[in-house]
Design a protein around this motif. Structure first.
Motif, PDB file in Angstrom:
ATOM      1  N   GLY A  17       7.931  56.075  22.672  1.00  0.00           N
ATOM      2  CA  GLY A  17       6.723  56.073  21.856  1.00  0.00           C
ATOM      3  C   GLY A  17       6.480  54.734  21.188  1.00  0.00           C
ATOM      4  O   GLY A  17       5.338  54.253  21.116  1.00  0.00           O
ATOM      5  N   HIS A  18       7.568  54.108  20.717  1.00  0.00           N
ATOM      6  CA  HIS A  18       7.428  52.788  20.082  1.00  0.00           C
ATOM      7  C   HIS A  18       6.951  51.749  21.096  1.00  0.00           C
ATOM      8  O   HIS A  18       6.075  50.928  20.788  1.00  0.00           O
ATOM      9  N   LEU A  19       7.514  51.791  22.288  1.00  0.00           N
ATOM     10  CA  LEU A  19       7.120  50.826  23.318  1.00  0.00           C
ATOM     11  C   LEU A  19       5.667  51.032  23.739  1.00  0.00           C
ATOM     12  O   LEU A  19       4.908  50.064  23.886  1.00  0.00           O
ATOM     13  N   PHE A  20       5.265  52.278  23.916  1.00  0.00           N
ATOM     14  CA  PHE A  20       3.882  52.553  24.293  1.00  0.00           C
ATOM     15  C   PHE A  20       2.913  52.031  23.235  1.00  0.00           C
ATOM     16  O   PHE A  20       1.863  51.473  23.556  1.00  0.00           O
ATOM     17  N   ARG A  21       3.258  52.235  21.963  1.00  0.00           N
ATOM     18  CA  ARG A  21       2.376  51.760  20.892  1.00  0.00           C
ATOM     19  C   ARG A  21       2.311  50.236  20.883  1.00  0.00           C
ATOM     20  O   ARG A  21       1.244  49.638  20.715  1.00  0.00           O
ATOM     21  N   ARG A  22       3.445  49.579  21.116  1.00  0.00           N
ATOM     22  CA  ARG A  22       3.451  48.106  21.164  1.00  0.00           C
ATOM     23  C   ARG A  22       2.643  47.588  22.337  1.00  0.00           C
ATOM     24  O   ARG A  22       2.001  46.541  22.251  1.00  0.00           O
ATOM     25  N   TRP A  23       2.683  48.325  23.438  1.00  0.00           N
ATOM     26  CA  TRP A  23       1.933  47.905  24.620  1.00  0.00           C
ATOM     27  C   TRP A  23       0.478  48.372  24.570  1.00  0.00           C
ATOM     28  O   TRP A  23      -0.270  48.163  25.534  1.00  0.00           O
ATOM     29  N   ALA A  24       0.105  49.037  23.466  1.00  0.00           N
ATOM     30  CA  ALA A  24      -1.266  49.579  23.300  1.00  0.00           C
ATOM     31  C   ALA A  24      -1.637  50.502  24.455  1.00  0.00           C
ATOM     32  O   ALA A  24      -2.765  50.468  24.964  1.00  0.00           O
ATOM     33  N   PHE A  25      -0.670  51.307  24.876  1.00  0.00           N
ATOM     34  CA  PHE A  25      -0.902  52.262  25.964  1.00  0.00           C
ATOM     35  C   PHE A  25      -0.871  53.686  25.417  1.00  0.00           C
ATOM     36  O   PHE A  25       0.069  54.042  24.723  1.00  0.00           O
ATOM     37  N   PRO A  26      -1.841  54.527  25.702  1.00  0.00           N
ATOM     38  CA  PRO A  26      -3.058  54.227  26.469  1.00  0.00           C
ATOM     39  C   PRO A  26      -4.082  53.406  25.686  1.00  0.00           C
ATOM     40  O   PRO A  26      -4.969  52.817  26.278  1.00  0.00           O
ATOM     41  N   SER A  27      -3.948  53.382  24.326  1.00  0.00           N
ATOM     42  CA  SER A  27      -4.787  52.512  23.509  1.00  0.00           C
ATOM     43  C   SER A  27      -4.194  52.480  22.105  1.00  0.00           C
ATOM     44  O   SER A  27      -3.367  53.325  21.745  1.00  0.00           O
TER      45      SER A  27
END
Length: 304
Positions: free
Chosen positions: A18-28
């Motif tokens: 979840g932390h990585l997804f948020r850093r990568w702005a995925f899905p936004s």
């Protein structure tokens, strides 16, 4: 790999994801705050109703859980008062130390309880959440009124927030369903079950998405004290109190698990609203969540 560690790895893997997804702005960038709201207001209440509603726990489980949880919170509050007498932090700092040492992340607790202890453990964890959430909210508000807030604290909005808390509503409905041993209609079960299955992974990823790692740069004595008290001393206290009260079995395991959890992400909101040290609180939340990846398996392997 030990069974306990193997069961906990997915919990922390989802937090990291979840932390990585948020850093990568995925899905936004906008997705994760909305996902947290959806999890809080829909998925977790649905899971609590469904899982608790199917549980068939003895009546004594509710009283024993409340007695043990309240004893734990009172004991830790006394320890924190003694710590404040020794370190003499200003009110805003102490408020963050207090919240950091006594609150808990219910998402991590429910996920770990279900994965480690099965449906019975998940049901008892849900009851513990239902006891701890209103109790801790009232205790923290009282603490802020004593050490930070100027003037009287308005309890009416606090009580309204507690009564309308989705986790409490879901737990109460689930307990009522269980006590009266009502079977779920297939259509209702068919709706609640997939929502229930989605709650834990989504909840854990939103925990990771909410981490503020930059706040760790301000790590200090208060952060260390609150983390040692929360992640190491609190589980030992929980086990000792359970022994003194003559309790055993899954309930004690749940109490120890709850005591090992990192502090709640909602503590940051309370610190910001009531004049606490919000940057310190953000650091405590993020730091404890990371430290818990090591401390939870360690303490559970010692105390279970």
């Amino acid at each position: 790999m030990p069974v306990m560690v193997q069961a906990l790895v997915p919990v922390f893997a989802l937090i990291v994801l979840g932390h990585l997804f948020r850093r990568w702005a995925f899905p936004s960038v906008e997705f994760w705050p909305q996902a947290e709201r959806f999890t809080y207001y829909v998925l977790f209440p649905a899971m609590l109703v469904y899982k608790l509603g199917q549980a068939r726990l003895p009546a004594s489980a509710y009283g024993d859980t409340a007695m043990l949880i309240w004893s734990m919170l009172l004991a830790m509050t006394l320890v924190l008062v003694l710590a404040q007498l020794y370190w003499r932090w200003d009110g805003a700092v102490f408020s963050s130390v207090y919240q950091g040492a006594i609150r808990f992340n219910s998402y991590v607790g429910l996920a770990a309880g279900g994965m480690l202890l099965g449906d019975e453990g998940l049901s008892l964890t849900a009851i513990a959440v239902a006891v701890m959430v209103p109790t801790l909210n009232l205790m923290c508000i009282l603490m802020f009124s004593l050490v930070v807030t100027q003037g009287p604290v308005k309890l009416k909005p606090v009580l309204r927030a507690i009564i309308s808390n989705p986790l409490i509503i879901g737990s109460v409905l689930g307990v009522i369903w269980s006590i009266f041993e009502i079977d779920f209609h297939p259509l209702l079960a068919g709706t609640l079950e997939p929502l229930s299955n989605l709650a834990l992974p989504m909840g854990l990823m939103t925990v990771g998405a909410g981490l503020q790692l930059k706040a760790l740069r301000g790590g200090s004595g208060p952060f260390v004290v609150s983390s040692v008290l929360k992640l190491l001393l609190f589980p030992l206290m929980a086990a000792g109190l359970a022994l003194m009260l003559g309790l055993d079995g899954t309930l004690v395991q749940v109490a120890v698990l709850m005591a090992t959890l990192p502090t709640a992400t909602s503590a940051y909101i309370l610190a910001r609203q009531l004049g606490g040290d919000a940057p310190l609180m953000a650091g405590i939340i993020s730091g404890q969540t990371l430290l818990a990846m090591v401390s939870i398996p360690l303490m559970l392997s010692i105390l279970w």
